[in-house]
Design an enzyme around this catalytic site. Structure first.
Site, mmCIF file in Angstrom:
data_model
loop_
_atom_site.group_PDB
_atom_site.id
_atom_site.type_symbol
_atom_site.label_atom_id
_atom_site.label_comp_id
_atom_site.label_asym_id
_atom_site.label_seq_id
_atom_site.Cartn_x
_atom_site.Cartn_y
_atom_site.Cartn_z
ATOM 1 N N ASP A 58 0.824 -1.209 0.000
ATOM 2 C CA ASP A 58 0.000 0.000 0.000
ATOM 3 C C ASP A 58 0.861 1.263 0.000
ATOM 4 O OD1 ASP A 58 -2.209 -1.636 0.095
ATOM 5 O OD2 ASP A 58 -3.215 -0.455 1.632
ATOM 6 N N ASN A 96 -3.407 -2.811 -5.524
ATOM 7 C CA ASN A 96 -4.601 -3.288 -4.828
ATOM 8 C C ASN A 96 -4.930 -2.406 -3.615
ATOM 9 O OD1 ASN A 96 -6.755 -5.087 -4.565
ATOM 10 N ND2 ASN A 96 -5.630 -6.477 -3.236
ATOM 11 N N ASP A 154 -9.847 -2.809 11.362
ATOM 12 C CA ASP A 154 -8.761 -3.645 10.866
ATOM 13 C C ASP A 154 -8.197 -4.595 11.914
ATOM 14 O OD1 ASP A 154 -8.867 -2.822 8.247
ATOM 15 O OD2 ASP A 154 -7.455 -1.176 8.524
ATOM 16 N N GLU A 165 -11.063 -5.770 0.785
ATOM 17 C CA GLU A 165 -10.441 -6.532 -0.302
ATOM 18 C C GLU A 165 -11.285 -7.736 -0.696
ATOM 19 O OE1 GLU A 165 -7.038 -4.132 1.267
ATOM 20 O OE2 GLU A 165 -8.957 -4.874 1.964
ATOM 21 N N HIS A 201 -4.994 -9.533 2.855
ATOM 22 C CA HIS A 201 -3.934 -9.568 3.867
ATOM 23 C C HIS A 201 -4.464 -9.778 5.277
ATOM 24 C CE1 HIS A 201 -4.400 -4.998 4.657
ATOM 25 N NE2 HIS A 201 -5.302 -5.340 3.759
ATOM 26 N N ARG A 202 -5.586 -9.142 5.625
ATOM 27 C CA ARG A 202 -6.131 -9.305 6.983
ATOM 28 C C ARG A 202 -6.663 -10.736 7.192
ATOM 29 N NH1 ARG A 202 -3.580 -5.182 9.008
ATOM 30 N NH2 ARG A 202 -4.134 -3.202 8.067
ATOM 31 N N LYS A 242 0.611 -6.784 1.343
ATOM 32 C CA LYS A 242 -0.140 -5.533 1.168
ATOM 33 C C LYS A 242 0.063 -4.606 2.354
ATOM 34 C CE LYS A 242 -4.671 -3.828 -0.195
ATOM 35 N NZ LYS A 242 -4.737 -2.664 0.675
#
Length: 437
Positions: free
Chosen positions: A48, A89, A309, A337, A383-384, A410
């Protein structure tokens, strides 16, 4: 690349938390919008923040970097005219730069992740920029998006906050540069108010004056302002650290994580409070969180909107808690995402978790004895989701394989290196399929 996560009963060691992705991208942007040279110490390195660096260079910022800092000579209110920008992304980077690109004659944002960012809607920002005289070509609110700008106008602007706070942040970065004063009204609800607090904090540090109502639903922005070239220092990242702290909580552990300020405005700081509520033994002093986990957890109820997040990591911990946990007010997880409610819970079920979903809730019926595992998991390029599923794998009875786990880069490129340093049994392995179904 895939990752094989083998059950690991114990974690031990000390880590320096990564630098905050959210603050890094915002500092990069305000530095580029200043005339003169700014310095950013301890910037985050992730896909990012790299996307923001790349696009700001394309727009005319001069960026130099060493191991400790980035120096940026900005373009002010006059970005270079470019035909095309590729944000990869990175949704926040796209939305912030859609606003800034309206200062250029014509810019197309390309679609290089059709199965992830390419599916995410941006209609609310498109509508708001349209009120400012900016013409935008798009595909039902999605990439590719072409901005026909050059002379956006301030004035009275309305923007919905229902899906994401990033649309409002984008307008707050742009409007101070316009000749006219602006009044921004947020319609409906405003998701992730805590993140707007971060945007306002960074704008204030950059010398921008904005009057915000107490409920953050109305803003007065004077025009003809200038961003000041400044020095910034990036704090430690709570969203990524949430996964490491949750991993320590579900195992027997003695883990210290440094550079996590107690007074941070990051909403994900709530991971510390939630783990305390789950009766995880921990302390938080002098910027260090020290977890001495025993793997025993109690169920919680938590309003996840302020800590978006960190919710997936909290849910992963709750999988092993005694009782039923409920995470509510989390509908905006559906617009990330991937659909971080339906998609994530489907994968948790594969691993053996007992979970339910509502439109804006995640309900977890804990299994303190652990889950079976022994499955392949589709992380949906998110990613999370990758980080959270890894937590579950550490307490599963059999290994789990997380497909395409390299997308963790990411936000946290060295996540698996950090877990290995704590003793986690995780290893990269060649993908056994070329795409996810």
């Amino acid at each position: 690349m895939d990752v094989l996560v083998t059950p690991t009963p114990q974690l031990k060691g000390e880590l320096q938390a990564l630098s905050s992705k959210n603050y890094t991208t915002r500092y990069l942007l305000v530095a580029a919008l200043a005339e003169g040279t700014s310095t950013i110490y301890y910037p985050a390195h992730s896909e990012d923040s790299d996307a923001m660096r790349r696009c700001l260079r394309d727009l005319g910022a001069v960026i130099e970097e060493d191991d400790e800092k980035i120096t940026i000579t900005g373009f002010g209110s006059k970005p270079r005219h470019v035909n095309e920008l590729n944000v990869g992304n990175a949704g926040a980077v796209l939305r912030f730069l859609m606003a800034i690109a309206s200062l250029c004659p014509e810019v197309t944002f390309v679609n290089t992740y059709p199965d992830s960012l390419g599916k995410r809607p941006h209609d609310d920002l498109i509508t708001a920029l349209g009120q400012m005289g900016v013409k935008i070509d798009h595909r039902e609110g999605k990439l590719p998006i072409t901005i026909h700008g050059g002379a956006p106008k301030g004035g009275k602007i309305q923007v919905s906050g229902n899906v994401s706070s990033q649309f409002l942040s984008a307008l707050l970065f742009l409007t101070p540069l316009l000749p006219e004063d602006s009044e921004i009204e947020v319609l409906h609800d405003l998701k992730s108010k805590v993140v707007i607090g971060q945007t306002l904090e960074v704008l204030e540090q950059a010398g921008i004056v904005i009057e915000a109502s107490e409920d953050l639903m109305n803003y007065k922005v004077a025009g003809n302002q200038k961003y000041k070239a400044q020095q910034y220092s990036v704090q430690g990242d709570y969203p990524g650290s949430a996964a490491v702290l949750a991993a320590a909580a579900v195992t027997r552990s003695d883990v210290k994580l440094h550079r996590l300020a107690e007074n941070s405005k990051q909403g994900e700081r709530a991971i510390v409070d939630v783990l305390r509520m789950m009766e995880t033994p921990l302390t938080h002093t002098n910027g260090t969180v020290h977890v001495q986990g025993n793997g025993k957890l109690k169920a919680v109820e938590f309003d996840g909107d302020a800590a978006t997040d960190a919710v997936l990591a909290m849910v992963a911990a709750a999988v092993f808690a005694e009782g039923t946990s409920r995470f509510y007010n989390v509908e905006n997880l559906r617009y990330k995402e991937c659909d971080r409610i339906t998609d994530y819970l489907n994968e948790l079920r594969k691993a053996g978790a007992n979970v339910e979903e509502r439109q804006a809730e995640i309900i977890v019926h804990g299994r303190p004895e652990g889950v079976e595992g022994g499955v392949e998991i589709n992380a949906h390029y998110d990613h999370r989701v990758i980080m959270a599923l890894t937590i579950v794998g550490l307490r599963a009875q059999k290994p789990i394989r997380i497909l395409d786990a390299h997308h963790v880069a990411k936000s946290y490129p060295i996540y698996f290196d950090h877990l290995k340093a704590l003793g986690a049994n995780v290893e990269w392995t060649q993908s056994i399929q070329t795409s996810q179904s």
